[in-house]
Scaffold this motif. Sequence first.
Motif, mmCIF file in Angstrom:
data_model
loop_
_atom_site.group_PDB
_atom_site.id
_atom_site.type_symbol
_atom_site.label_atom_id
_atom_site.label_comp_id
_atom_site.label_asym_id
_atom_site.label_seq_id
_atom_site.Cartn_x
_atom_site.Cartn_y
_atom_site.Cartn_z
ATOM 1 N N VAL A 143 0.825 -1.205 0.000
ATOM 2 C CA VAL A 143 0.000 0.000 0.000
ATOM 3 C C VAL A 143 0.866 1.264 0.000
ATOM 4 O O VAL A 143 0.445 2.310 -0.503
ATOM 5 N N LEU A 144 2.072 1.172 0.533
ATOM 6 C CA LEU A 144 3.006 2.306 0.471
ATOM 7 C C LEU A 144 3.266 2.684 -0.985
ATOM 8 O O LEU A 144 3.254 3.867 -1.354
ATOM 9 N N VAL A 145 3.493 1.689 -1.818
ATOM 10 C CA VAL A 145 3.731 1.931 -3.249
ATOM 11 C C VAL A 145 2.492 2.540 -3.893
ATOM 12 O O VAL A 145 2.571 3.535 -4.629
ATOM 13 N N LEU A 146 1.323 1.970 -3.610
ATOM 14 C CA LEU A 146 0.086 2.444 -4.230
ATOM 15 C C LEU A 146 -0.253 3.871 -3.805
ATOM 16 O O LEU A 146 -0.603 4.723 -4.637
ATOM 17 N N MET A 147 -0.157 4.161 -2.512
ATOM 18 C CA MET A 147 -0.510 5.497 -2.031
ATOM 19 C C MET A 147 0.477 6.550 -2.526
ATOM 20 O O MET A 147 0.078 7.678 -2.866
ATOM 21 N N THR A 148 1.757 6.195 -2.562
ATOM 22 C CA THR A 148 2.756 7.156 -3.034
ATOM 23 C C THR A 148 2.470 7.574 -4.471
ATOM 24 O O THR A 148 2.555 8.758 -4.818
ATOM 25 N N ALA A 149 2.100 6.610 -5.307
ATOM 26 C CA ALA A 149 1.820 6.910 -6.709
ATOM 27 C C ALA A 149 0.467 7.591 -6.885
ATOM 28 O O ALA A 149 0.371 8.669 -7.478
ATOM 29 N N PHE A 150 -0.589 6.998 -6.361
ATOM 30 C CA PHE A 150 -1.935 7.500 -6.640
ATOM 31 C C PHE A 150 -2.286 8.772 -5.868
ATOM 32 O O PHE A 150 -3.250 9.457 -6.218
ATOM 33 N N LEU A 151 -1.503 9.109 -4.826
ATOM 34 C CA LEU A 151 -1.732 10.352 -4.089
ATOM 35 C C LEU A 151 -0.594 11.350 -4.277
ATOM 36 O O LEU A 151 -0.584 12.407 -3.653
ATOM 37 N N SER A 152 0.387 11.012 -5.110
ATOM 38 C CA SER A 152 1.515 11.909 -5.396
ATOM 39 C C SER A 152 2.225 12.340 -4.111
ATOM 40 O O SER A 152 2.463 13.527 -3.873
ATOM 41 N N LEU A 153 2.576 11.361 -3.275
ATOM 42 C CA LEU A 153 3.206 11.658 -1.992
ATOM 43 C C LEU A 153 4.726 11.689 -2.105
ATOM 44 O O LEU A 153 5.318 10.945 -2.875
ATOM 45 N N ARG A 154 5.334 12.552 -1.314
ATOM 46 C CA ARG A 154 6.774 12.511 -1.119
ATOM 47 C C ARG A 154 7.070 11.392 -0.118
ATOM 48 O O ARG A 154 6.214 11.014 0.687
ATOM 49 N N TRP A 155 8.314 10.907 -0.131
ATOM 50 C CA TRP A 155 8.671 9.837 0.805
ATOM 51 C C TRP A 155 8.378 10.251 2.248
ATOM 52 O O TRP A 155 7.737 9.513 2.999
ATOM 53 N N GLY A 156 8.845 11.420 2.650
ATOM 54 C CA GLY A 156 8.679 11.865 4.030
ATOM 55 C C GLY A 156 7.223 11.994 4.429
ATOM 56 O O GLY A 156 6.854 11.736 5.583
ATOM 57 N N GLU A 157 6.372 12.398 3.489
ATOM 58 C CA GLU A 157 4.940 12.526 3.766
ATOM 59 C C GLU A 157 4.312 11.158 3.997
ATOM 60 O O GLU A 157 3.499 10.984 4.911
ATOM 61 N N ALA A 158 4.682 10.187 3.167
ATOM 62 C CA ALA A 158 4.142 8.837 3.317
ATOM 63 C C ALA A 158 4.635 8.205 4.614
ATOM 64 O O ALA A 158 3.860 7.577 5.348
ATOM 65 N N ALA A 159 5.921 8.374 4.921
ATOM 66 C CA ALA A 159 6.501 7.769 6.119
ATOM 67 C C ALA A 159 5.915 8.355 7.401
ATOM 68 O O ALA A 159 5.882 7.688 8.439
ATOM 69 N N ALA A 160 5.448 9.611 7.343
ATOM 70 C CA ALA A 160 4.935 10.287 8.538
ATOM 71 C C ALA A 160 3.453 10.026 8.789
ATOM 72 O O ALA A 160 2.919 10.418 9.827
ATOM 73 N N LEU A 161 2.779 9.363 7.865
ATOM 74 C CA LEU A 161 1.337 9.141 8.023
ATOM 75 C C LEU A 161 1.024 8.321 9.277
ATOM 76 O O LEU A 161 1.685 7.324 9.564
ATOM 77 N N THR A 162 0.013 8.754 10.002
ATOM 78 C CA THR A 162 -0.484 7.998 11.154
ATOM 79 C C THR A 162 -1.945 7.622 10.902
ATOM 80 O O THR A 162 -2.595 8.140 9.991
ATOM 81 N N ARG A 163 -2.437 6.725 11.730
ATOM 82 C CA ARG A 163 -3.810 6.245 11.539
ATOM 83 C C ARG A 163 -4.804 7.406 11.515
ATOM 84 O O ARG A 163 -5.762 7.403 10.735
ATOM 85 N N SER A 164 -4.596 8.416 12.353
ATOM 86 C CA SER A 164 -5.540 9.536 12.432
ATOM 87 C C SER A 164 -5.547 10.390 11.166
ATOM 88 O O SER A 164 -6.469 11.196 10.966
ATOM 89 N N ASP A 165 -4.546 10.242 10.318
ATOM 90 C CA ASP A 165 -4.485 11.017 9.076
ATOM 91 C C ASP A 165 -5.404 10.447 7.995
ATOM 92 O O ASP A 165 -5.645 11.099 6.976
#
Length: 326
Positions: A143-165
């Motif tokens: 899901v890290l791969v899918l969200m990074t691509a389909f949401l145009s996330l930077r690495w740091g943004e994806a790595a910082a995601l928490t459940r509440s986000d």
Amino acid sequence: MAILQGDWIDPERSKILVGQYVKRWIDQRPGLRPKTLELYRWLLRAHVESTALGGTELGRLTTPMVRQWRSERLDAGVSEITTAKAYRLVRAALNTAVDEDKIIPRNPFRVKGADKETSAERPVLSVGQVFALSKAVPDRYRVLVLMTAFLSLRWGEAAALTRSDITEGAKNVRIGKSLLEIVGKGLVVAAPKSRAGVRTLTVPEAIRADILSHLELYVDNRPDAYVFTGVKGNPLRRTNFTKIVKWRMLTASVGVPGIHFHDLRHAGNLWASKSGMSTKDLMARMGHDDMRAALIYQRATDSAERRIADDLSRMATEYREGRSSA
């Protein structure tokens, strides 16, 4: 008094060394992000203080000396990109020396083209290739791969995601922080790259079930639990991720050798640009407050449109000339 390029200067104030002045300039810059601060200090150490440029007095620095410094950096094998970054750093500092501190009358960093960096054009992953990558990585990173691509996330943004986000039903994802790896400090939670980086993204419906399944399998119920972690449950480091998944071998195994993780975001940006979004909407999706990046992707789309139009024109011409029965 001494004269520099036809203007009077204070000979005592202008005796400060370039390296010393740039260091002071960096230290006094307000609001620098930790990663930017780390980059500036590294550029200073590696490419200014370690060279003759760093030990030169501001009042004695000339454009030919700057040109020589740049040439020596390139001859030493330093990339054009890194050299341009170092050049822009010192130029920015010396602009302050001219405009605010009035130490020198004119900035000698005036070498034509020295501030330009030409990066090789990155390959664009297709939707199918992204799904192939997501299936090839260990399941906890699919899901890290899918969200990074389909949401145009930077690495740091994806790595910082928490459940509440992640909102109910995984309909939206809130981006409000970034996880950075700083030398000597480890992982640091910081603000996004720019104010525009704080944003709420709509998750494509096609991957919502994947996200919900990931949350159930791999994420604690605590609101502050990280969405993506290492195998021991610690926050995810980019270097560890690359080693765990054997990124180089993995990308080659699915037919996309040489792909960088950041290319997932690059692909997502291009897909979004082809959806007919306005420049403003594309900037919001990407988390940019500068329209130049958005325009780059839109120009790429325009180029594709021109190729399509050319092909259609060719087909019409062939039909009219009797060279095609279609």
